[in-house]
Design a protein around this motif. Structure first.
Motif, PDB file in Angstrom:
ATOM      1  N   GLU A 250       0.864  -1.190   0.000  1.00  0.00           N
ATOM      2  CA  GLU A 250       0.000   0.000   0.000  1.00  0.00           C
ATOM      3  C   GLU A 250       0.892   1.229   0.000  1.00  0.00           C
ATOM      4  O   GLU A 250       1.821   1.337   0.802  1.00  0.00           O
ATOM      5  CB  GLU A 250      -0.873   0.034   1.257  1.00  0.00           C
ATOM      6  CG  GLU A 250      -1.829  -1.131   1.385  1.00  0.00           C
ATOM      7  CD  GLU A 250      -2.585  -1.113   2.718  1.00  0.00           C
ATOM      8  OE1 GLU A 250      -2.543  -0.097   3.446  1.00  0.00           O
ATOM      9  OE2 GLU A 250      -3.214  -2.134   3.021  1.00  0.00           O
TER      10      GLU A 250
ATOM     11  N   ASN B 179       3.009   2.785   2.764  1.00  0.00           N
ATOM     12  CA  ASN B 179       2.238   2.865   4.005  1.00  0.00           C
ATOM     13  C   ASN B 179       2.285   1.535   4.745  1.00  0.00           C
ATOM     14  O   ASN B 179       2.588   1.478   5.920  1.00  0.00           O
ATOM     15  CB  ASN B 179       0.781   3.248   3.696  1.00  0.00           C
ATOM     16  CG  ASN B 179      -0.146   3.005   4.884  1.00  0.00           C
ATOM     17  OD1 ASN B 179       0.213   3.299   6.017  1.00  0.00           O
ATOM     18  ND2 ASN B 179      -1.321   2.442   4.633  1.00  0.00           N
ATOM     19  N   GLU B 180       2.016   0.455   4.014  1.00  0.00           N
ATOM     20  CA  GLU B 180       1.882  -0.836   4.685  1.00  0.00           C
ATOM     21  C   GLU B 180       2.145  -1.964   3.699  1.00  0.00           C
ATOM     22  O   GLU B 180       1.921  -1.796   2.498  1.00  0.00           O
ATOM     23  CB  GLU B 180       0.440  -0.941   5.207  1.00  0.00           C
ATOM     24  CG  GLU B 180       0.264  -1.987   6.256  1.00  0.00           C
ATOM     25  CD  GLU B 180      -1.172  -2.130   6.736  1.00  0.00           C
ATOM     26  OE1 GLU B 180      -2.108  -1.743   6.015  1.00  0.00           O
ATOM     27  OE2 GLU B 180      -1.332  -2.657   7.839  1.00  0.00           O
TER      28      GLU B 180
END
Ligand SMILES: Nc1ncnc2c1ncn2[C@@H]1O[C@H](COP(=O)(O)OP(=O)(O)O)[C@@H](O)[C@H]1O
Ligand SMILES: [Mg+2]
Length: 352
Positions: free
Chosen positions: A250, A262-263
């Protein structure tokens, strides 16, 4: 070795889709979960309902499965560790371990020099004050372990809120993140096979509401350069880990066109659900192929797609989608339509 049985730890909708994909490839799906009413339980050929640390059930499960995978990175680490010595776990224990903990996820990215969201580790109340001084406001406090769909997260706008934030997450170990004013959220879902083959689906553009995925649109409206950069980052991540299976990264795309990770999800991903309808091989089929040592299929997209989650009580009106001819409805069969719970999704297609 020909793989005949695939074990899945966890029984949610991701497990159910993996199980269905396995079956269509002639591989028998077996589920282990602590929850008898999980969606995947009805779909598996064999089910082990037991707490994660039940050694006897873990032994039986490992003996029944040629390969074992997960439907979540948050499966109990002790259980994963126990199985790892007894069976073939894909993705590996090391990969799952890194992404169970938001702090080790971030230090992993730092070690690879991959740009990510500025953060500070929080262990004690006082750390919040220091983090606020260093990173400023607004910010997001996230528990290191166990968070998903925005759970274990609290947005911090003011100094007063910051003082309560640690209490709100029950003083669990956490990270304090700078709030990012991104221009878009995008994700890259792809797979790495047992022999290193990598295949990506097209980039996905995501809208989140209350820190939870609302809708994904494919293709993402981003330049070819952004697509290449995202795929390069994906490649560096999976190669660093000798990763096998589907993985999702992400990203936040900033107004100046830089990408921040982000992730990372070491599994099939909600933003990849469009592949069930818009691609010849879904992310679930691709995952099964990868972890079973089979060749990966084409990720070519045959249509443009919008995937919308059906959340909480929206499920009661979901059948209205049956009146939209180009919509494909998937309800997960969860009994309790709790607020914020993913109950299903619907994908609408349009011509390329
Ligand atoms: N630092 C941040 N800045 C801005 N938005 C954020 C930040 N962290 C999280 N969010 C929002 O919350 C969503 C969920 O957060 P994420 O870290 O991906 O956790 P989860 O494991 O719940 O998916 C993100 O997709 C984004 O929309
Ligand atoms: Mg996320």
């Amino acid at each position: 070795m020909t793989i005949k049985t695939l074990g899945i730890l966890g029984g949610g909708q991701l497990a159910a889709f993996i199980a269905q994909a396995a079956r269509t490839l002639g591989i028998s799906p077996i589920i282990m979960t602590p929850h008898a009413d999980d969606p995947a339980v009805a779909i598996a050929d064999k089910v082990f309902i037991a707490p994660w640390r039940d050694a006897e059930h873990l032994d039986q499960f490992s003996r029944a499965c040629d390969v074992i995978t997960v439907d979540s990175e948050n499966i109990d680490y002790a259980a994963l560790n126990y199985l790892c010595g007894r069976a073939v776990l894909r993705p590996s224990l090391a990969a799952l371990g890194i992404f169970q903990d938001r702090l080790s996820e971030r230090t992993f990215l730092q070690a690879l020099n991959i740009p990510s969201v500025p953060f500070a580790a929080i262990a004690y109340d006082g750390d919040i004050r220091d983090a606020m001084a260093e990173l400023g406001l607004p910010a997001v406090l996230k528990t290191r372990f166990g968070g998903y769909d925005g759970k274990g997260q609290t947005a911090i706008q003011s100094t007063t809120q910051a003082q309560h934030a640690f209490m709100q997450i029950a003083e669990q170990p956490a990270i304090y993140e700078k709030f990012i004013n991104f221009s878009k959220e995008i994700s890259c879902v792809g797979a790495r096979g047992l022999h290193g083959q990598i295949e990506f689906y097209d980039l996905i553009e995501n809208q989140n509401e209350n820190h939870m995925l609302r809708q994904s649109v494919v293709p993402a409206a981003v330049s070819e350069t952004i697509q290449q950069q995202a795929q390069q980052i994906f490649t560096r991540i999976v190669q660093a880990l000798d990763y096998v299976g589907v993985l999702a990264v992400e990203f936040f795309l900033l107004p100046d066109n830089t990408l921040l990770v982000n992730e990372i999800a070491p599994r099939v991903h909600n933003t990849g659900h469009f592949t069930l309808d818009a691609c010849l091989h879904s992310q679930f089929t691709q995952h099964v192929r990868a972890i079973c040592g089979l060749p990966l299929g084409t990720t070519q997209r045959l249509a443009n797609a919008t995937m919308r989650n059906i959340v909480g009580e929206e499920v009661y009106a979901a059948q209205q989608w049956l009146y939209t001819p180009n919509a494909a409805l998937y309800l997960y069969g969860k009994k309790d339509a709790r607020a914020g719970r993913k109950m299903g999704h619907v994908t609408t297609l349009s011509a390329l």
